[in-house]
Design an enzyme around this catalytic site. Structure first.
Site, short mmCIF file in Angstrom:
data_model
loop_
_atom_site.label_atom_id
_atom_site.label_comp_id
_atom_site.label_asym_id
_atom_site.label_seq_id
_atom_site.Cartn_x
_atom_site.Cartn_y
_atom_site.Cartn_z
N ASP A 132 36.27 86.21 47.81
CA ASP A 132 37.69 86.55 48.33
C ASP A 132 38.71 87.58 47.47
O ASP A 132 38.58 87.48 46.12
CB ASP A 132 38.48 84.90 48.20
CG ASP A 132 40.00 84.95 48.57
OD1 ASP A 132 40.39 85.93 49.11
OD2 ASP A 132 40.60 83.98 48.45
N ASP B 139 39.83 89.47 54.29
CA ASP B 139 39.57 89.54 52.86
C ASP B 139 38.66 88.47 52.41
O ASP B 139 38.44 88.34 51.09
CB ASP B 139 41.05 89.76 52.08
CG ASP B 139 41.61 88.31 52.38
OD1 ASP B 139 41.36 87.61 53.22
OD2 ASP B 139 42.24 88.19 51.31
N GLU B 140 37.94 87.68 53.27
CA GLU B 140 37.29 86.60 52.51
C GLU B 140 35.89 86.66 53.62
O GLU B 140 35.95 86.64 54.47
CB GLU B 140 37.96 85.24 53.05
CG GLU B 140 38.94 85.10 51.96
CD GLU B 140 39.59 83.63 52.33
OE1 GLU B 140 38.96 82.81 52.67
OE2 GLU B 140 41.10 83.54 52.11
#
Ligand SMILES: [Mg+2]
Length: 405
Positions: free
Chosen positions: A9, A105-106
């Site tokens: 993350d 974003d993960e």
């Protein structure tokens, strides 16, 4: 062999990317915001310093400014975020081809089969952490575990820039004391209902027991209980293994109301370009077009129509959307928000019934044209090419660009 799953993350993603471009931001409170002049000007992301002033994501800009008068406002740059997201993914793909994105974003990584090459899950996590720092200038928090659910929870435990290992040996002492909402898929309403029953921690879910949880929360409850027990066995899905979407759509609330037919059409065109590009990426065609209209009295209507011939051409989607709109916009009330959706999706390799009413020659040429535009934008950025008709649309420049995938 025990599975090893990583959840990576990127910390404070939008704000961190902005810092890479403007290092003077590192020591001041700042927030990435929608355009302050636009109606939906809200905080999209903030840095740690702004957070200490109580600035939260999704609050209106004026409210954030009250909490922190020296707050610097930064415009969002979606192109940069997409670029960093792709570059992070390229780092992950060095270690495994089993990478599943979860938002921009993960990502989950299944590294079970990579450990002979790259070392244990923890070693891979450390290497990814330092590569992201060196190559992208960002920090990433990583959870390492034997399933996706605990890996995701792990990446939240030591933020920012932390690595957490949740193993079969330590999960009862690490995970079970945490509040229920730390567990994936426990949303706000489930949390409230659980708390009302005295279920405060993940350990309480376990103690409540399978049968009682299932009786109280149905199927969803059962899967939450399984996750709490560490039984999650859902696979990390490669991009091509992800379940197919049932429809692809895009909508917008304009920075000002849409009044004329031309404004409506150009907005449909901008939205259709976005939908069309996604359809091409997934090798899909659509058989039905659906639109939604929200007027200034906040009345919402939806309309749809079947196409003579399945398509993914932006011009045809926009044209169809416009025809539907004209047929149904009887009261001519200014429009606050519109959307277009491609439904009844099918693979472009499927055989389809041909029609006499359709100009295939033209469609083939347009498909080539739109594919070339995709390639140019991919290579030179979203701004590289824009329809002239969109230059004078009711949309702002940032809206037009944010539509392009
Ligand atoms: Mg993040």
């Amino acid at each position: 062999m025990e599975r090893t799953v990583l959840h990576c993350d990127l910390d404070n993603f939008f704000a961190s990317v902005e810092c890479v471009y403007d290092p003077t931001l590192a020591n001041v409170p700042f927030a990435v915001c929608g355009d302050p002049k636009e109606r939906h000007g809200i905080v999209l992301a903030k840095n740690q310093i702004a957070k200490q002033f109580g600035v939260k994501t999704a609050v209106p800009i004026w409210e954030a400014k009250q909490l922190c008068p020296s707050l610097r406002l930064v415009e969002p740059h979606y192109e940069r975020y997409m670029d960093f997201s792709r570059r992070a993914r390229a780092v992950y793909e060095h270690y495994t081809d089993m990478v599943e994105a979860f938002g921009i974003d993960e990502c989950w990584l299944d590294v079970t089969g990579s450990q002979m090459l790259f070392g244990s899950g923890e070693q891979i996590a450390k290497e990814i952490n330092s590569r992201i720092k060196n190559e992208l200038g960002l920090t990433v928090s990583v959870g390492v575990s034997f399933n996706k659910c605990f890996a995701k929870l792990g990446s939240d435990l030591n933020k920012p820039n932390g690595i957490s290992i949740i193993s079969r040996d330590n999960f009862k002492s690490t995970v079970w004391p945490l509040p229920v909402e730390s567990l994936l898929w426990v949303g706000k309403s489930t949390k409230t209902r659980m708390n009302n029953l005295g279920i405060l921690t993940i350990g309480d879910i376990v103690a409540f027991g399978h049968d009682l949880i299932t009786a109280s929360f149905g199927k969803n409850g059962e899967s939450i209980w399984r996750n709490a027990m560490g039984y999650d066995c859902s696979p990390v899905l490669r991009e091509r293994e992800l379940p197919a979407a049932k429809s692809i759509g895009k909508s917008v609330t304009g920075s000002r109301d849409l009044v004329t037919e031309e404004e409506i059409f150009t907005t449909f065109l901008a939205l259709a370009e976005n939908v069309s590009e996604k359809l091409r990426k997934c090798s899909l065609l659509c058989g039905t077009v659906q639109i939604h209209i929200r007027d200034t009295y906040l009345g919402i209507t939806e309309h749809q129509t079947r196409l003579v011939q399945p398509t993914r051409l932006a011009s045809e989607l926009a044209q169809t959307g416009m025809e539907l709109f004209k047929k149904n916009w009887r009261r001519r009330i200014p429009v606050r928000s519109i959307g277009i959706r491609a439904c009844e999706l099918m693979c472009d390799c499927e055989s389809i019934q041909l029609s006499f009413e359709y100009d295939y020659q033209k469609a083939i040429l347009l498909e080539r044209l739109e594919t070339s535009v995709d390639r140019i934008r991919e290579k030179y950025g979203k701004n590289a090419l824009m329809r002239a008709s969109l230059m004078h649309s009711a949309l702002t420049q940032s809206e037009r660009v944010s539509f392009l995938p």
